[in-house]
Design an enzyme around this catalytic site. Sequence first.
Site, PDB file in Angstrom:
ATOM      1  N   CYS A   2       0.852  -1.185   0.000  1.00  0.00           N
ATOM      2  CA  CYS A   2       0.000   0.000   0.000  1.00  0.00           C
ATOM      3  C   CYS A   2       0.892   1.241   0.000  1.00  0.00           C
ATOM      4  CB  CYS A   2      -0.923   0.097   1.213  1.00  0.00           C
ATOM      5  SG  CYS A   2      -2.030  -1.288   1.371  1.00  0.00           S
ATOM      6  N   ARG A  27       3.583  -0.374  -5.013  1.00  0.00           N
ATOM      7  CA  ARG A  27       3.351  -0.886  -3.663  1.00  0.00           C
ATOM      8  C   ARG A  27       2.028  -1.644  -3.547  1.00  0.00           C
ATOM      9  NH1 ARG A  27       6.799   1.555  -0.180  1.00  0.00           N
ATOM     10  NH2 ARG A  27       5.496   0.950   1.566  1.00  0.00           N
ATOM     11  N   TRP A  73      -2.954  -2.735  -1.542  1.00  0.00           N
ATOM     12  CA  TRP A  73      -2.702  -4.164  -1.746  1.00  0.00           C
ATOM     13  C   TRP A  73      -3.444  -4.837  -0.603  1.00  0.00           C
ATOM     14  CZ3 TRP A  73      -0.761  -8.396   0.832  1.00  0.00           C
ATOM     15  CH2 TRP A  73      -0.466  -9.508   0.041  1.00  0.00           C
ATOM     16  N   ASN A  99      -1.043   2.502   5.671  1.00  0.00           N
ATOM     17  CA  ASN A  99      -0.211   1.422   5.130  1.00  0.00           C
ATOM     18  C   ASN A  99       0.305   0.630   6.336  1.00  0.00           C
ATOM     19  OD1 ASN A  99       3.212   1.395   3.913  1.00  0.00           O
ATOM     20  ND2 ASN A  99       1.706  -0.222   3.856  1.00  0.00           N
ATOM     21  N   GLY A 100       0.007  -0.676   6.359  1.00  0.00           N
ATOM     22  CA  GLY A 100       0.450  -1.506   7.485  1.00  0.00           C
ATOM     23  C   GLY A 100      -0.686  -2.405   7.937  1.00  0.00           C
ATOM     24  N   GLU A 469      14.999 -19.360  -9.859  1.00  0.00           N
ATOM     25  CA  GLU A 469      14.731 -17.959 -10.159  1.00  0.00           C
ATOM     26  C   GLU A 469      14.034 -17.841 -11.522  1.00  0.00           C
ATOM     27  OE1 GLU A 469      14.616 -15.244  -8.597  1.00  0.00           O
ATOM     28  OE2 GLU A 469      14.681 -13.713 -10.159  1.00  0.00           O
ATOM     29  N   LYS A 473      10.333 -16.131 -12.194  1.00  0.00           N
ATOM     30  CA  LYS A 473      10.036 -15.077 -13.186  1.00  0.00           C
ATOM     31  C   LYS A 473       8.838 -15.490 -14.037  1.00  0.00           C
ATOM     32  CE  LYS A 473      11.802 -12.636 -11.707  1.00  0.00           C
ATOM     33  NZ  LYS A 473      12.243 -12.310 -10.576  1.00  0.00           N
ATOM     34  N   GLU A 476       5.619 -15.366 -11.877  1.00  0.00           N
ATOM     35  CA  GLU A 476       5.199 -13.994 -11.581  1.00  0.00           C
ATOM     36  C   GLU A 476       4.586 -13.312 -12.799  1.00  0.00           C
ATOM     37  OE1 GLU A 476       8.226 -11.986  -8.363  1.00  0.00           O
ATOM     38  OE2 GLU A 476       9.107 -12.620 -10.237  1.00  0.00           O
ATOM     39  N   HIS A 492      13.769 -39.751  -7.636  1.00  0.00           N
ATOM     40  CA  HIS A 492      13.199 -39.934  -6.302  1.00  0.00           C
ATOM     41  C   HIS A 492      11.780 -39.395  -6.233  1.00  0.00           C
ATOM     42  CE1 HIS A 492      16.998 -41.408  -4.804  1.00  0.00           C
ATOM     43  NE2 HIS A 492      17.565 -40.455  -5.529  1.00  0.00           N
ATOM     44  N   LYS A 592       5.507  -4.664  -5.235  1.00  0.00           N
ATOM     45  CA  LYS A 592       6.972  -4.588  -5.268  1.00  0.00           C
ATOM     46  C   LYS A 592       7.572  -4.558  -3.865  1.00  0.00           C
ATOM     47  CE  LYS A 592      10.789  -3.854  -7.679  1.00  0.00           C
ATOM     48  NZ  LYS A 592      11.224  -5.142  -8.210  1.00  0.00           N
TER      49      LYS A 592
HETATM   50  C1  F1P Z   1      11.458  -9.484  -2.342  1.00  0.00           C
HETATM   51  C2  F1P Z   1      10.463  -9.897  -3.430  1.00  0.00           C
HETATM   52  C3  F1P Z   1      11.028  -9.693  -4.832  1.00  0.00           C
HETATM   53  C4  F1P Z   1       9.947  -9.978  -5.881  1.00  0.00           C
HETATM   54  C5  F1P Z   1       8.698  -9.118  -5.653  1.00  0.00           C
HETATM   55  C6  F1P Z   1       8.209  -9.284  -4.243  1.00  0.00           C
HETATM   56  O1  F1P Z   1      11.608  -8.101  -2.308  1.00  0.00           O
HETATM   57  O2  F1P Z   1      10.134 -11.249  -3.224  1.00  0.00           O
HETATM   58  O3  F1P Z   1      12.105 -10.548  -5.033  1.00  0.00           O
HETATM   59  O4  F1P Z   1      10.430  -9.707  -7.191  1.00  0.00           O
HETATM   60  O5  F1P Z   1       8.981  -7.789  -5.925  1.00  0.00           O
HETATM   61  O6  F1P Z   1       9.268  -9.099  -3.288  1.00  0.00           O
HETATM   62  P1  F1P Z   1      12.881  -7.361  -1.735  1.00  0.00           P
HETATM   63  O7  F1P Z   1      13.048  -7.753  -0.295  1.00  0.00           O
HETATM   64  O8  F1P Z   1      14.059  -7.782  -2.544  1.00  0.00           O
HETATM   65  O9  F1P Z   1      12.551  -5.912  -1.883  1.00  0.00           O
END
Ligand code: F1P
Length: 597
Positions: A2, A27, A73, A99-100, A469, A473, A476, A492, A592
């Site tokens: 958020c 956010r 969010w 936010n929180g 990884e 990607k 996501e 296994h 993010k």
């Molecule tokens: C960790 C993370 C990112 C992912 C996404 C959600 O964030 O899992 O790796 O791409 O953005 O959060 P951070 O701790 O690296 O900011």
Amino acid sequence: MCGIVGVVNVANTEKTLISKLKLLEYRGYDSSGIAVKNGESITVTKATGEIKNLEKAYTPIKGASAGIAHTRWATHGKPTELNAHPHVSSNGDWAIVHNGIIENYENLKTGLETDYGFYSETDTETIAKLLERYQKGNSKDELLKTVTKTIKELEGSYALAIVNRFIDGIFFAKRKSPLYFAVKGEKFLLASDPVCFLNFSDEYCAVSDGEYGCFIGGRLTLFSSSGKEIKPVFCPLDVSAFDVETKYPHFMLKEISEEKYAFSRIYEYYGNRSVFDKLKRLDLKKINDIKIVGCGSAYHAGLLGTSMMENELLTDCKCYLASEFRYADPILSQNSLVILISQSGETADTLAALELAKQKNAHTLSIVNVEYSTLAKNSEFTFPTKAGAEISVASTKAFVSQIAVLYCISKYLAFAKRGVDYSIEGLKDVISFAEQKEHKLFKEIAGLLYKEKDIFMIGRGDDCHVAQEACLKIKETSYLNANAYFAGELKHGFIALIKDEIYVVVFATNENVLSKTLANAEETRARGAKLILVTNAKLTGEQKKKYYKIINVPKVEKSLQGIMSIIPWQLISYYMSVSNGLNPDKPRNLAKSVTVE
Ligand code: F1P
């Protein structure tokens, strides 16, 4: 998660709020809203979905003096208009954005429900109702008392912006969630990220935990957590950290193409060994264990970091997911070094891991991209990734930069502990590879995979971590079920999943286990799988025939090999996402900055 914004005395209040809110969309972006104060009334507008929907929904109000805004969010309650912020008191006197998470909201709500009624499922509405309960008068002092009394009741995390219909100004408070403000004469701007101060002010103040205050009548008042009035400390705004424009169709593509610049910056910055001088107070001979902690991509970088640390330092190193670390009761002492990796530096679990490490007297070292973040500020040692702003939710350039910085740190620690020459020359190979990418091949591979329901990836050791990884990607950005397995584990269990026509991506860049990994790939091909190979080895003509596609990557220093293998998959994931008609920058359900646990 958020994002919140607040403004006082700015022109075009709604437009300003929305333009700033857009900078915080990373956010969270499931719904948004604004509350604007004009005369003695507050007008609230909300919309579900991206901020562009809010932009269409509001009607500008002439003469607005203050306003607050929120991009959400969802944590408590679905992303509906009712649950979207701002939330208001029953009498309409108060509007707030938050936010929180208010952890004791259920207890607080029990006492308030009968008197005020609740319309949403959120924890935040409780704050609006508490403000209403505690309000005794309409003067600035009375309202400030009300805010102070209210925040004392709250447990959990909050960055709050509050307006009241009797006052031309904003109240604010912070605990655990980020909050910053800037002042320009009579004008005031409050936000979850200093990026919002671009084109407004060249300095800003970071509100510390427990602090609260208000901006009323063109004057700022700031209080410490104990209620003592304090002076704000302003720091300069580093404009270069906020590269928020793009000519690329998406930020993800822009950011992948910027990796070469990030590597050059890392090479330049860490080329000067003195950046590590601060580590001199660490007695490395006494450090007998290293723990690396992160979430998502940062965790995957950490997994690659463990082999670097063990190989270079000959010290035990283990990697943890931050969300597990806190509850795993890790063995830590003053002889432990905990390395915390995070792009944003605001990830709640990583911050909690930092606190735990500090409580147990371990040394803490963070690797962060956002240099003004909480993790950067609160760690004993901080090293920047120098990746530049990363807007796309799926991490790309920050991830490869984390690997490159881990490489530099491992080289320095090896120098300081074992007297090995400090050299990061290996990065030069990475810079030149990052410059030339075979988009044609990657588009072809994306074309093969983007409609698949299940994709398997295999590798051994670090190759498997890179595959993890690559799968992240794809998950996501295309919402496909891509899973990575250690190649030796095939028999296994998961070989039972292999059937005709399924794609198996094979990561084979470690010559010590090359023949073993290729043999495992062969076992899946024998059961109908179609193989795609990523390798730095030279194959014979016969071997090549077994693969649908081969991505040849240069052989580089072992610690950096993962960068070579992941860059193609960042691009393949991008092209898959676009082929699926999705927006790779804003995957569904994600944000993010993950500021809740
Ligand atoms: C960790 C993370 C990112 C992912 C996404 C959600 O964030 O899992 O790796 O791409 O953005 O959060 P951070 O701790 O690296 O900011």
